[in-house]
Write a protein that holds these residues in place. Structure first.
Motif, mmCIF file in Angstrom:
data_model
loop_
_atom_site.group_PDB
_atom_site.id
_atom_site.type_symbol
_atom_site.label_atom_id
_atom_site.label_comp_id
_atom_site.label_asym_id
_atom_site.label_seq_id
_atom_site.Cartn_x
_atom_site.Cartn_y
_atom_site.Cartn_z
ATOM 1 N N THR A 108 46.717 49.800 36.338
ATOM 2 C CA THR A 108 46.932 50.692 37.472
ATOM 3 C C THR A 108 45.713 51.601 37.610
ATOM 4 O OG1 THR A 108 48.065 52.352 36.118
ATOM 5 C CG2 THR A 108 49.440 50.703 37.219
ATOM 6 N N HIS A 109 45.696 52.370 38.663
ATOM 7 C CA HIS A 109 44.595 53.291 38.964
ATOM 8 C C HIS A 109 44.649 54.467 37.983
ATOM 9 C CE1 HIS A 109 41.544 54.899 41.628
ATOM 10 N NE2 HIS A 109 42.198 56.054 41.705
ATOM 11 N N THR A 110 43.636 54.569 37.116
ATOM 12 C CA THR A 110 43.618 55.651 36.122
ATOM 13 C C THR A 110 42.207 56.252 36.034
ATOM 14 O OG1 THR A 110 43.254 53.993 34.382
ATOM 15 C CG2 THR A 110 45.514 54.778 34.695
ATOM 16 N N PRO A 111 41.803 57.041 37.035
ATOM 17 C CA PRO A 111 40.466 57.651 37.019
ATOM 18 C C PRO A 111 40.458 58.964 36.238
ATOM 19 C CG PRO A 111 41.576 58.205 39.052
ATOM 20 C CD PRO A 111 42.521 57.323 38.288
ATOM 21 N N LEU A 112 39.278 59.357 35.807
ATOM 22 C CA LEU A 112 39.118 60.646 35.153
ATOM 23 C C LEU A 112 39.496 61.748 36.137
ATOM 24 C CD1 LEU A 112 38.090 61.735 32.406
ATOM 25 C CD2 LEU A 112 35.889 62.134 33.529
ATOM 26 N N GLY A 113 40.272 62.733 35.660
ATOM 27 C CA GLY A 113 40.742 63.798 36.521
ATOM 28 C C GLY A 113 42.154 63.591 37.025
ATOM 29 N N ALA A 114 42.675 62.363 36.842
ATOM 30 C CA ALA A 114 44.044 62.071 37.274
ATOM 31 C C ALA A 114 44.763 61.219 36.233
ATOM 32 C CB ALA A 114 44.032 61.364 38.622
ATOM 33 N N LEU A 115 44.380 61.402 34.976
ATOM 34 C CA LEU A 115 44.986 60.596 33.913
ATOM 35 C C LEU A 115 46.398 61.089 33.611
ATOM 36 C CD1 LEU A 115 41.944 60.240 31.492
ATOM 37 C CD2 LEU A 115 42.907 58.493 33.001
ATOM 38 N N ALA A 167 42.215 53.542 31.562
ATOM 39 C CA ALA A 167 43.232 53.119 30.597
ATOM 40 C C ALA A 167 43.198 51.603 30.405
ATOM 41 C CB ALA A 167 44.616 53.567 31.061
ATOM 42 N N TYR A 168 43.007 50.880 31.487
ATOM 43 C CA TYR A 168 42.901 49.420 31.402
ATOM 44 C C TYR A 168 41.685 49.021 30.577
ATOM 45 C CZ TYR A 168 42.476 44.569 33.025
ATOM 46 O OH TYR A 168 42.379 43.203 33.086
ATOM 47 N N ALA A 169 40.537 49.652 30.847
ATOM 48 C CA ALA A 169 39.317 49.325 30.107
ATOM 49 C C ALA A 169 39.495 49.588 28.622
ATOM 50 C CB ALA A 169 38.143 50.126 30.661
ATOM 51 N N ALA A 170 40.118 50.720 28.283
ATOM 52 C CA ALA A 170 40.336 51.044 26.879
ATOM 53 C C ALA A 170 41.260 50.027 26.212
ATOM 54 C CB ALA A 170 40.912 52.450 26.752
ATOM 55 N N SER A 171 42.303 49.630 26.920
ATOM 56 C CA SER A 171 43.248 48.676 26.335
ATOM 57 C C SER A 171 42.616 47.299 26.156
ATOM 58 C CB SER A 171 44.511 48.577 27.195
ATOM 59 O OG SER A 171 44.254 47.984 28.451
ATOM 60 N N LYS A 172 41.799 46.870 27.109
ATOM 61 C CA LYS A 172 41.154 45.569 26.978
ATOM 62 C C LYS A 172 40.069 45.575 25.897
ATOM 63 C CE LYS A 172 43.348 42.826 29.751
ATOM 64 N NZ LYS A 172 43.998 41.609 29.232
ATOM 65 N N ALA A 173 39.453 46.734 25.665
ATOM 66 C CA ALA A 173 38.549 46.847 24.523
ATOM 67 C C ALA A 173 39.326 46.617 23.231
ATOM 68 C CB ALA A 173 37.882 48.217 24.511
ATOM 69 N N GLY A 174 40.565 47.100 23.203
ATOM 70 C CA GLY A 174 41.421 46.852 22.049
ATOM 71 C C GLY A 174 41.725 45.378 21.869
ATOM 72 N N VAL A 175 41.945 44.662 22.972
ATOM 73 C CA VAL A 175 42.206 43.227 22.885
ATOM 74 C C VAL A 175 40.985 42.496 22.322
ATOM 75 C CG1 VAL A 175 42.646 41.137 24.241
ATOM 76 C CG2 VAL A 175 43.928 43.239 24.719
ATOM 77 N N GLU A 176 39.806 42.868 22.776
ATOM 78 C CA GLU A 176 38.596 42.237 22.243
ATOM 79 C C GLU A 176 38.477 42.499 20.737
ATOM 80 O OE1 GLU A 176 35.044 43.110 24.368
ATOM 81 O OE2 GLU A 176 35.669 41.975 26.145
ATOM 82 N N ASN A 177 38.795 43.718 20.310
ATOM 83 C CA ASN A 177 38.708 44.029 18.891
ATOM 84 C C ASN A 177 39.739 43.238 18.094
ATOM 85 O OD1 ASN A 177 39.574 46.060 16.439
ATOM 86 N ND2 ASN A 177 37.370 46.084 16.884
#
Length: 259
Positions: A108-115, A167-177
Motif C-alpha cells: 500500500t501507499h506508505t510515504p515518509l510523513g504519512a507512515l 513499508a513494502y521496500a523494507a519488507s521485500k528487503a527482508g524477503v531477500e535476506n
C-alpha cells in the motif's frame, strides 16, 4: 517432471505472475495447490478479476486432463496459521510437496510523513513472517531428499528507492535476506532457495499513460510480462536449476531506474 507437486501463493488474477507460473507448471506435468486472496485485489485501484480463479482452474484442468490435479484454497496470510495450513493442504491433497513459489505480496501507499504503524506491521506480517513460516512448514513436510525448490519474490529495492512504498521496500528487503539465511539451512534437506526480482511487470496495475511512460525506461521499449518471470521460475524448479541456491536474480530486461 511428472508427479511433482507445487504450491503457488498469490493467485487471484489471470494476468498475474502466479497464474503464469501455474500455467507453465501445469504444462510441465505438475500437480498444483494454488492459493490467493481475491478480496485483496478487488480492493485495489486496478481492481480484481471476478472470474479469475474459476476460469484459471478450468484452463489448467483442461491442460492437465485431470480434475484432481489442480486445487485452490483462498488464504489470508496475515493469519499465523495460514502458511502451515496451506502446506498441509497440499500434502494431504496430493501426497507430497516438492516446490513452493511464494508470489504473494501486500503493498500500500506508505510515504515518509504519512507512515502508519498498523500498515507497516501488515507488510512485515504478510511479506516476511508468512514467507518464513511457509519455508518452515515446507522444510518439515519435504520428504523427497532432493529436488525441492523454494522460490521467493522481491521487487528490486536494492537497486533504487521506493519513496512512496517504504513499508513494502523494507519488507521485500527482508524477503531477500531470507533467501540468504534459508539457503544453507535447506540445501542439506534437498531444497534450493532463490529469489526472483522480475522488475516492472505488466499485470495491469497502471493507467495507460503511466504504463507507456514506464515502458520507455526499458531498452526494448516494452514491459516485462508475467510469462518472463514464469519461465525463470520454471527453470529454477527444473533439474537444470539444481546447483543454484541463495541467489537474488534480477530479471528486469535492462530496466533503467534512473533514466
Amino acid at each position: 517432471m511428472t508427479e511433482r507437486v507445487a504450491l503457488i501463493t498469490g493467485i487471484s488474477r489471470r494476468i498475474g505472475i502466479g497464474a503464469a507460473v501455474a500455467r507453465r507448471f501445469a504444462a510441465a506435468g505438475y500437480r498444483l495447490q494454488l492459493s490467493g486472496l481475491p478480496g485483496y485485489d478487488d480492493a485495489q485501484p486496478y481492481g480484481g478479476d471476478p472470474d479469475g480463479v474459476p476460469a484459471l482452474l478450468a484452463e489448467l484442468t483442461e491442460v492437465t486432463g485431470d480434475p484432481d490435479a489442480v486445487r485452490y484454497q483462498a488464504a489470508d496470510l496475515s493469519s499465523p496459521s495460514a502458511p502451515a495450513e496451506l502446506v498441509e493442504t497440499a500434502v494431504r491433497g496430493h501426497g507430497r510437496l516438492d516446490v513452493v513459489v511464494a508470489v504473494h505480496a501486500y503493498s500500500t501507499h506508505t510515504p515518509l510523513g504519512a507512515l502508519d504503524a498498523a500498515e507497516i506491521d501488515r507488510h512485515l506480517v504478510v511479506n516476511v513472517r508468512a514467507t518464513l513460516l511457509l519455508a518452515e512448514a515446507f522444510a518439515a513436510a519435504f520428504r523427497a531428499g532432493s529436488g525441492g525448490r523454494l522460490v521467493l519474490f522481491s521487487s528490486g529495492q536494492r537497486l533504487g528507492p521506493m519513496p512512496t512504498e517504504l513499508a513494502y521496500a523494507a519488507s521485500k528487503a527482508g524477503v531477500e535476506n531470507l533467501t540468504h539465511q534459508l539457503s544453507p539451512l535447506l540445501m542439506p534437506k534437498g531444497i534450493t532457495v532463490n529469489c526472483v526480482n522480475p522488475g516492472p511487470t505488466d499485470t495491469g496495475y497502471l493507467a495507460p499513460a503511466d504504463r507507456d511512460a514506464l515502458a520507455r525506461l526499458f531498452p526494448g521499449g516494452e514491459w516485462g510480462s508475467p510469462e518472463d518471470a514464469a519461465r525463470l521460475v520454471e527453470w529454477l524448479c527444473s533439474p537444470d536449476g539444481r546447483w543454484l541456491t541463495g541467489q537474488v536474480i534480477d530479471s528486469e530486461g535492462g530496466f533503467h531506474r534512473y533514466a
